[in-house]
Every structure is written in structure tokens, then in C-alpha cells.
Design an enzyme around this catalytic site. Structure first.
Site, PDB file in Angstrom:
ATOM      1  N   LYS A 143       5.033   4.372  -9.911  1.00 44.28           N
ATOM      2  CA  LYS A 143       3.725   4.264  -9.251  1.00 44.28           C
ATOM      3  C   LYS A 143       2.630   3.998 -10.281  1.00 44.28           C
ATOM      4  O   LYS A 143       1.726   3.185 -10.061  1.00 44.28           O
ATOM      5  CB  LYS A 143       3.440   5.547  -8.474  1.00 44.28           C
ATOM      6  CG  LYS A 143       4.428   5.778  -7.329  1.00 44.28           C
ATOM      7  CD  LYS A 143       4.371   7.202  -6.810  1.00 44.28           C
ATOM      8  CE  LYS A 143       5.380   7.451  -5.701  1.00 44.28           C
ATOM      9  NZ  LYS A 143       5.578   8.872  -5.394  1.00 44.28           N
TER      10      LYS A 143
ATOM     11  N   GLU B  12       0.823  -1.223   0.000  1.00 49.73           N
ATOM     12  CA  GLU B  12       0.000   0.000   0.000  1.00 49.73           C
ATOM     13  C   GLU B  12       0.856   1.272   0.000  1.00 49.73           C
ATOM     14  O   GLU B  12       0.512   2.274  -0.627  1.00 49.73           O
ATOM     15  CB  GLU B  12      -0.918  -0.010   1.234  1.00 49.73           C
ATOM     16  CG  GLU B  12      -1.899   1.135   1.307  1.00 49.73           C
ATOM     17  CD  GLU B  12      -2.879   1.151   0.145  1.00 49.73           C
ATOM     18  OE1 GLU B  12      -3.719   0.243   0.062  1.00 49.73           O
ATOM     19  OE2 GLU B  12      -2.804   2.069  -0.698  1.00 49.73           O
TER      20      GLU B  12
HETATM   21  N1  HSE Z   1       9.863  11.446  -3.776  1.00 50.58           N
HETATM   22  C1  HSE Z   1       8.479  11.157  -3.872  1.00 50.58           C
HETATM   23  C2  HSE Z   1       7.690  12.438  -4.023  1.00 50.58           C
HETATM   24  C3  HSE Z   1       7.938  10.384  -2.711  1.00 50.58           C
HETATM   25  O1  HSE Z   1       8.281  13.511  -4.113  1.00 50.58           O
HETATM   26  O2  HSE Z   1       6.468  12.364  -4.093  1.00 50.58           O
HETATM   27  C4  HSE Z   1       8.382   8.964  -2.720  1.00 50.58           C
HETATM   28  O3  HSE Z   1       7.882   8.292  -3.843  1.00 50.58           O
END
Ligand code: HSE
Length: 441
Positions: free
Chosen positions: A205, A129
């Protein structure tokens, strides 16, 4: 006492947040679950550093094997990030009969198939998650809460660093470099911010979201990625004048037997809810055929929001263990072999709307020539603004197009760049505006 025992590998920011949550909210969690999530051991290379959390000394070790080989530990939490040794730790933990929780989006987006197959082979759960959207429960939402839906599309703002930079550029008129410097100063951007600003973190993601939504394997290499490093503040200003905000949007779109998965700077109408997601916040706009539109908003990073997501996975797995089951929910939302086979659409085949800024000479016939190049390639113009300045040889000409094919736009840009009345290569940005859809004139 009735408890599920946990081994934590990696006591960095998120690991510390998980330890803090498990130690400080233990009784609340126990009241809700009816059993406790008990942190038994923590492995990290540096066990001397003060993390600001009262962790019993005897819980700490530098030896990861002590956790993976401990028959009392039920769940291993991997929070070291990167590919190796994280991949090996996860495989070994599964082999040793442990369930695993990870926040490692980069690993899952590139080696997800291998790892989820291993979890299935060993009959264990691999939950993640915290890998997408930090504290926003988007995995659970796509996999469980919205199970009845065909996902028409999912639009996400998935990287807080980029969203902070674009918000600064829009609100303060900063350049990209100024906004990046501020993001570093405030601790949002890493000292090497490449993964964030080149769109790679958002693409990791999106690879997982696309897989969950459409049953395709998570495949980072099939996601089209463009970051924000070349964004000129001039385009932020012009976009605003046209009624748009510039966002690094991650798009997963159902196209029948194909699926689009792309991350790129995008003009979003200022009145869209997503345009109002500013600063380091993340959001997902999910359209399902049954539920219609839904929006999920929150902190996509940070110690405690991400820890909240990790602990929710621990609770779910704990409940599964108590019920004597594993694999109750397929890791990627589809039972193996039951998903409709879709393939990723190549970027050249997509149709969308475009913002094009051309540095052109302010002379009779120049616009007609540009319009001819576009028209020859089936690209129809919605509007044109010329930001004329008499003292300049070249002036910015900004065009918005109806939906056009990406490959045609690329070919038009080559032809326009070659015009002697044009200086440099035009700026091309994609536009996501439902008012402009399917209205090719
Ligand atoms: N570095 C990412 C961001 C968070 O700035 O949203 C980790 O995935």
C-alpha cells in the site's frame, strides 16, 4: 435504460460485497449518477456456494473469458487477488477495450508500471481506490482533492491485523503470539498471516501512496519493510512508560531529490492522533504545504468498506464513459513524463530518533562504555532509563537518541553486542516524535 454494464471477476468477500452493494443500492446510485451501474455477469471458480446475497443464477459463470469478451460489458472488476491470472485478466480486459477496477495492491505494487502503461496504451482507465486503506478514499484524496500540495510527509497505519495485535499487546499486556491467536480467532488474521505481520501488505500500500505523492514508480522493492513478529511485550511496556505507543507505521517523506518509503514498528507519542487509532482501524496523516495537516480514518478492510471503494471507482469510470473520455486523471497522479524525478533513499541514509534496549550488567562503567560507542558514531542520547533489579545479572537499559544516521546506529549495535557486559543483541525501534527532531546536542 441508461446503464453502464459491469463484469465482476472473483466472488470472494469483497466481490460479494460489491455484488450486494450494486444490487441493493442500485436505485440510490442511479439517482446520484443519472445512469445505473448494472452488474451483468460474475465469474468465479465456485458458483455453487451460498454467498448470502440474492444473485440471479444466470449471472454466474466459471468462464472468465465470457466477461472479458462480452462487447456489452464496459468495466471489468478484478477481485481475485494474487499476481496470476489477475495480471493477464487485467491486460486482456484493457486490450478488449474495457476499463478495469481492481483492489489488488500486491499486483499494482509489483507490476503497476506495466499495467498502467497498458491502460494508457489502450486508452482505458485502471482504478484502484480499494487497494489502499479499504473504505478510506485516500487515492482520490491524494490524486485529486489535495492536488495543490507538495506532500511534506504521509504517515499511515495501513494494516488492520497488525494494528489489532499491537493494540492488544498494549491494552491487555498480551504477548505477540497471544494477540495473533486472538486476531485469527476473530477472523482478522488469515490462517497464514505472513503478508500482514511481516509488514508486506502495508508496504504494498505504501508503494502506491509514495508513487501518488511523489511521482516515483510504484516499486515494492524500494520500500524498506520490517514487520511486528519480533515485538516483545517488554518494549510495548517501556514505550508506554516513556510516553509512546508502538504502531506499525508506514512513512513516505519528502527529502528533496529523495523520498523515504519505509514500514516498521514505530514509537509514536501517546498524544498524537495516530496513537489513538486502535484495533483494526486504518488512518493516514497527510501533511501538505498548502493544506497543512489532515487526517483520514476508517476501516481499512472488510467486505462492505472495501466494496464502497470499488463502487466509487465504478461511478467515476461510469461518469468518464458518459462524458466520452478516459485518462482524465492520471493513474498515479502525474502526467507521464511531467513528474520531478526523485529516487528512493536507502534505509542506511535516513536520520531519525531511536529507542534502544540493551541487556547490560549493572556495573560501574558499563553505561559509560555504551555512551562512548554511541558518541564515537555521532549518536547523542536524549534519555536513559535503567530498569534495575538487584537479583539479576543483566538489566534492561533503555535509551532514546537524538536524530542519528541509521548506518551509524547499525554499527553501534554491532559494537555494543560485542561487549562482554552485554547479553544478546539490543532491540532497536525507530521513534517518530517532532519534539525530538533536529535537536542533536
Ligand atoms: N489484511 C489487511 C489488513 C487488509 O489486515 O489490514 C487487506 O489489505
Amino acid at each position: 435504460m441508461d446503464m453502464i454494464k459491469i463484469g465482476l471477476i472473483g466472488l470472494g468477500t469483497i466481490g460479494t460485497g460489491v455484488a450486494k452493494t450494486l444490487l441493493e443500492n442500485e436505485s440510490l446510485i442511479e439517482d446520484r449518477l443519472g445512469f445505473s451501474l448494472s452488474l451483468k455477469a460474475i465469474a468465479d471458480l465456485d458458483i455453487e456456494k451460498d454467498r448470502g446475497v440474492n444473485i440471479p443464477r444466470g449471472m454466474l459463470t466459471t468462464n472468465t473469458s465470457l466477461l472479458i469478451d462480452d462487447p456489452e460489458i464496459d468495466i471489468i472488476v478484478e477481485l481475485i487477488g494474487g499476481t496470476e491470472p489477475a495480471r493477464t485478466f487485467i491486460i486482456n480486459a484493457l486490450k478488449k477495450g474495457k476499463h478495469v477496477v481492481t483492489a489488488n495492491k500486491a499486483l499494482l505494487a509489483t507490476h503497476g508500471k506495466e499495467l498502467f502503461d497498458a491502460a494508457q496504451t489502450y486508452g482505458k482507465d485502471l482504478y484502484y481506490e480499494a487497494a489502499v486503506g479499504g473504505g478510506i478514499p485516500i487515492i482520490k484524496t491524494l490524486r485529486e482533492a489535495l492536488i495543490a500540495n507538495n506532500y511534506t510527509f504521509i504517515y499511515g497505519i495501513l494494516n488492520g491485523t497488525c494494528n489489532f495485535i499491537l493494540t492488544e499487546m498494549s491494552e491487555k499486556g498480551s504477548t505477540f503470539q497471544e494477540a495473533l491467536a486472538k486476531a485469527k480467532e476473530l477472523g482478522y488474521a488469515e490462517s497464514d498471516p505472513t503478508l500482514d505481520i511481516e509488514g508486506i501488505d502495508a508496504a504494498h500500500k505504501l508503494a502506491l501512496v509514495t508513487s501518488l505523492a511523489y511521482g516515483v514508480p510504484p516499486d515494492m522493492h524500494s520500500v524498506y519493510v520490517e514487520g511486528i513478529t519480533n515485538i516483545d511485550s517488554l518494549d510495548v511496556t517501556f514505550a508506554h512508560e516513556l510516553g509512546y505507543k508502538l504502531k506499525l507505521l508506514a512513512l513516505a517523506i519528502d527529502r528533496g531529490d529523495k523520498v523515504e518509503a519505509r514500514v516498521h514498528p514505530t514509537l509514536v507519542p501517546v498524544n498524537y492522533l495516530l496513537a489513538k487509532v486502535d484495533g483494526v482501524f486504518n488512518a493516514f496523516y497527510v501533511r501538505g504545504d498548502i493544506v497543512d495537516s489532515t487526517l483520514f480514518y476508517g476501516r481499512g478492510a472488510g467486505m462492505m468498506p472495501t466494496a464502497s471503494a470499488v463502487v466509487s471507482d465504478l461511478a467515476d469510470i461510469g461518469r468518464n464513459i458518459r462524458a466520452g473520455i478516459a485518462g482524465r486523471i492520471p493513474h498515479l497522479g502525474y502526467r507521464k513524463g511531467s513528474s520531478v524525478p526523485k529516487s528512493y533513499m536507502p534505509i542506511d541514509d535516513i536520520y531519525t530518533n531511536y529507542y534502544i534496549r540493551i541487556n547490560a550488567m549493572d556495573r560501574p562503567g558499563v553505561l559509560a562504555k555504551i555512551a562512548g560507542i554511541l558518541g564515537d558514531r555521532d549518536i547523542s542520547i536524549v534519555s536513559v532509563i535503567q530498569k534495575g533489579r538487584e537479583d539479576l545479572d543483566f538489566v534492561p537499559v533503555v535509551l532514546l537518541t537524538h536524530e542519528a544516521r541509521e548506518s551509524n546506529v547499525k554499527s553501534a549495535i554491532v559494537a555494543i553486542s560485542a561487549m562482554e557486559e552485554v547479553s544478546g543483541t539490543p532491540v532497536v525501534l525507530r521513534v517518530e516524535d517532532k519534539k525530538l527532531k533536529n535537536k542533536t546536542a
